[in-house]
Design a protein around this motif. Structure first.
Motif, PDB file in Angstrom:
ATOM      1  N   ARG A 155     -13.244  54.753  48.879  1.00 32.38           N
ATOM      2  CA  ARG A 155     -13.038  53.061  48.522  1.00 32.38           C
ATOM      3  C   ARG A 155     -14.316  52.553  48.018  1.00 32.38           C
ATOM      4  O   ARG A 155     -15.451  52.622  48.601  1.00 32.38           O
ATOM      5  CB  ARG A 155     -12.814  52.535  49.944  1.00 32.38           C
ATOM      6  CG  ARG A 155     -12.665  51.018  50.076  1.00 32.38           C
ATOM      7  CD  ARG A 155     -11.705  50.716  49.189  1.00 32.38           C
ATOM      8  NE  ARG A 155     -11.338  48.924  49.282  1.00 32.38           N
ATOM      9  CZ  ARG A 155     -11.582  48.280  48.145  1.00 32.38           C
ATOM     10  NH1 ARG A 155     -11.790  48.815  47.056  1.00 32.38           N
ATOM     11  NH2 ARG A 155     -11.305  47.087  48.172  1.00 32.38           N
ATOM     12  N   CYS A 162     -10.873  52.668  56.578  1.00 33.30           N
ATOM     13  CA  CYS A 162     -11.049  51.502  55.753  1.00 33.30           C
ATOM     14  C   CYS A 162     -10.407  50.606  56.755  1.00 33.30           C
ATOM     15  O   CYS A 162      -9.332  50.765  57.313  1.00 33.30           O
ATOM     16  CB  CYS A 162     -10.661  51.620  54.366  1.00 33.30           C
ATOM     17  SG  CYS A 162     -10.585  50.196  53.346  1.00 33.30           S
ATOM     18  N   ALA A 163     -10.831  49.276  56.532  1.00 30.42           N
ATOM     19  CA  ALA A 163     -10.291  48.271  57.386  1.00 30.42           C
ATOM     20  C   ALA A 163      -8.813  47.929  57.020  1.00 30.42           C
ATOM     21  O   ALA A 163      -8.109  47.157  57.516  1.00 30.42           O
ATOM     22  CB  ALA A 163     -11.139  46.948  57.460  1.00 30.42           C
ATOM     23  N   MET A 174     -16.467  49.580  55.736  1.00 27.67           N
ATOM     24  CA  MET A 174     -17.262  48.779  54.883  1.00 27.67           C
ATOM     25  C   MET A 174     -18.633  48.607  55.416  1.00 27.67           C
ATOM     26  O   MET A 174     -19.583  48.175  54.448  1.00 27.67           O
ATOM     27  CB  MET A 174     -16.688  47.491  54.791  1.00 27.67           C
ATOM     28  CG  MET A 174     -16.713  46.436  55.793  1.00 27.67           C
ATOM     29  SD  MET A 174     -15.697  46.744  57.428  1.00 27.67           S
ATOM     30  CE  MET A 174     -16.678  46.692  58.727  1.00 27.67           C
ATOM     31  N   TYR A 185     -13.174  41.352  54.362  1.00 25.62           N
ATOM     32  CA  TYR A 185     -13.790  41.893  55.520  1.00 25.62           C
ATOM     33  C   TYR A 185     -14.097  41.037  56.791  1.00 25.62           C
ATOM     34  O   TYR A 185     -15.273  41.361  57.518  1.00 25.62           O
ATOM     35  CB  TYR A 185     -14.582  43.261  55.276  1.00 25.62           C
ATOM     36  CG  TYR A 185     -14.509  44.009  54.194  1.00 25.62           C
ATOM     37  CD1 TYR A 185     -13.230  44.760  54.731  1.00 25.62           C
ATOM     38  CD2 TYR A 185     -14.860  44.209  53.003  1.00 25.62           C
ATOM     39  CE1 TYR A 185     -12.921  45.818  53.684  1.00 25.62           C
ATOM     40  CE2 TYR A 185     -14.450  45.191  52.205  1.00 25.62           C
ATOM     41  CZ  TYR A 185     -13.304  45.750  52.364  1.00 25.62           C
ATOM     42  OH  TYR A 185     -12.910  46.757  51.590  1.00 25.62           O
TER      43      TYR A 185
END
Ligand SMILES: Nc1nc2c(c(=O)[nH]1)N[C@H]1C(S)=C(S)[C@@H](COP(=O)(O)O)O[C@H]1N2
Ligand SMILES: [Mo]
Length: 391
Positions: free
Chosen positions: A72, A118-119, A230, A255
């Motif tokens: 990412r 990853c969010a 992140m 985020y």
């Protein structure tokens, strides 16, 4: 100046950056110019910047192989020269410092297992369709990271009284052209509260025993165990200690989720991973033979907490059964689980669900909390499968 002299000078300045010189041998790339080779094992979500998802099979091993680990990135992968790269530690510190890669590698190292999710993992399931990368379930992986505790560097620099956060800044940068636009070119940067920064954050230079690849943050990245991906800033350039909370682009406009205090929603930067179980096999749309047992497999994680239970339902949530936890608990890693489904004899569509509970008593919600915006997709998402004719 004769051609060979120009060439020599260019070579001296750094061959990788030089333009091709007619008649001269192509410049040998510096080690930093090495890009990740083709990774046929990954699903391409975007090519510029590179965003690649792990296929379901990659999630079946406890440690995700490096070549199959999701990528990412918000901007182009920066090419950093390991010989000149420095990590700066500055801001509210007594003695600002700079470390080279050789110095970093010479410091006492630790190796820690940590999952990165990853969010936006699983965002494709959101209805209505969300903006942003539409990840399936493969924006998650677990690796063994080797590096130096951030604490060691902060202690050397001497954090001043009154400091509250550390901002980690990557060497990658760019302009976000879509709304909300960035104020011109910005680096990728995220902050951490001092308590986490001084606890278990690693400045890692190796992943599963190998040097970081360019896509995963070469020469060094942060690994923030138990937090959404992140926070684990790649291509680290600076750690800036601050006396006020950082409100940067990637922790307010992106985020962040809405938290509620005194009934008022306000933006809170994402931090710890929520408790979550994911079904890895069978996959969405897969046809399973009728009347035969099928092993449903998955993985579950809970940030800084421990997964204690995973329940599975094959009847749309009417009844739940306990899955068997395959892995012993390892802090900050996932626990794989499995459950044998006695597949009914009648053909037709079925939906499988899994839900995890951790040692803090947190359980996954059945419905989507809209305060989470398009992040933290951890509510129970059914996996629709097809019971086909008997094999
Ligand atoms: N410098 C920098 N660090 C970054 C990012 C980035 O774009 N730039 N992406 C973050 C996000 S959103 C995630 S999920 C993880 C992904 O790490 P990976 O690509 O090694 O899987 O890196 C994080 N660190
Ligand atoms: Mo992410």
């Amino acid at each position: 100046m004769p051609m060979n002299q120009i060439w020599k000078r260019r070579e001296f300045l750094g061959a990788a950056a030089a333009l091709p010189v007619l008649g001269a041998a192509p410049p040998r790339p510096a080690p930093s110019a090495v890009v990740d080779g083709p990774r046929p094992g990954l699903i391409v979500r975007e090519t510029m910047p590179e965003n690649l998802e792990s296929p379901p099979a990659a999630l079946e091993s406890f440690l995700t192989p490096n070549e199959a680990f999701y990528v990412r990135s918000h901007f182009k992968v920066p090419r950093l020269d390991p010989a000149t790269w420095r990590l700066k530690v500055e801001g509210a510190v007594r003695d600002p410092l700079e470390v080279s890669l050789a110095e970093l590698r010479g410091m006492p190292a630790t190796t820690e297992v940590a999952l990165l999710e990853c969010a936006g993992n699983g965002r494709v399931a959101l209805v209505p369709k969300a903006k942003g990368l539409l990840w399936g379930p493969g924006a998650v992986g677990t690796a063994e990271w080797t590096g130096v505790p951030l604490r060691a560097l902060l202690e050397r620099a001497g954090v001043q009284d009154g400091a509250v956060e550390v901002i980690l800044e990557g060497a990658d940068s760019g302009e976000v052209a879509d709304e909300p636009k960035s104020p011109g070119v910005i680096p990728f940067a995220r902050s951490l509260g001092l308590r986490k920064a001084l606890d278990d954050v690693l400045i890692a230079y190796a992943m599963n025993g190998r040097d970081l690849s360019p896509a995963h943050g070469f020469p060094a990245r942060a690994v923030v165990p138990g937090w959404y991906g992140m926070a684990s800033v790649k291509w680290l350039a600076r750690a800036v200690v601050t006396d006020r909370p950082f409100q940067g682009y990637f922790q307010t406009l992106e985020y962040s989720t809405f938290g509620r205090h005194h009934g008022l929603p306000s933006l809170v930067p994402l931090a710890e991973n929520a408790v979550k179980a994911q079904i890895i096999s069978p996959t969405r749309g897969e046809v399973v033979p009728a009347g035969r047992p099928v092993v449903v497999r998955g993985a579950a994680w809970a940030g800084e907490a421990t997964v204690m239970q995973v329940e599975v339902s094959a009847d749309g949530g009417a009844t739940w059964a306990n899955a068997r936890l395959v892995d012993e608990p390892v802090r900050h890693a996932w626990r794989r689980w499995e459950w044998t489904w006695r597949v009914p004899a009648a053909a037709g569509g079925r939906s499988l669900m899994a839900r995890a509970t951790d040692d803090r008593g947190r359980t996954q919600p059945m419905t989507r909390d809209l305060d989470l915006r398009t992040y933290m997709i951890h509510h129970v998402v059914p996996v629709a499968v097809e019971v086909g004719p008997p094999a």
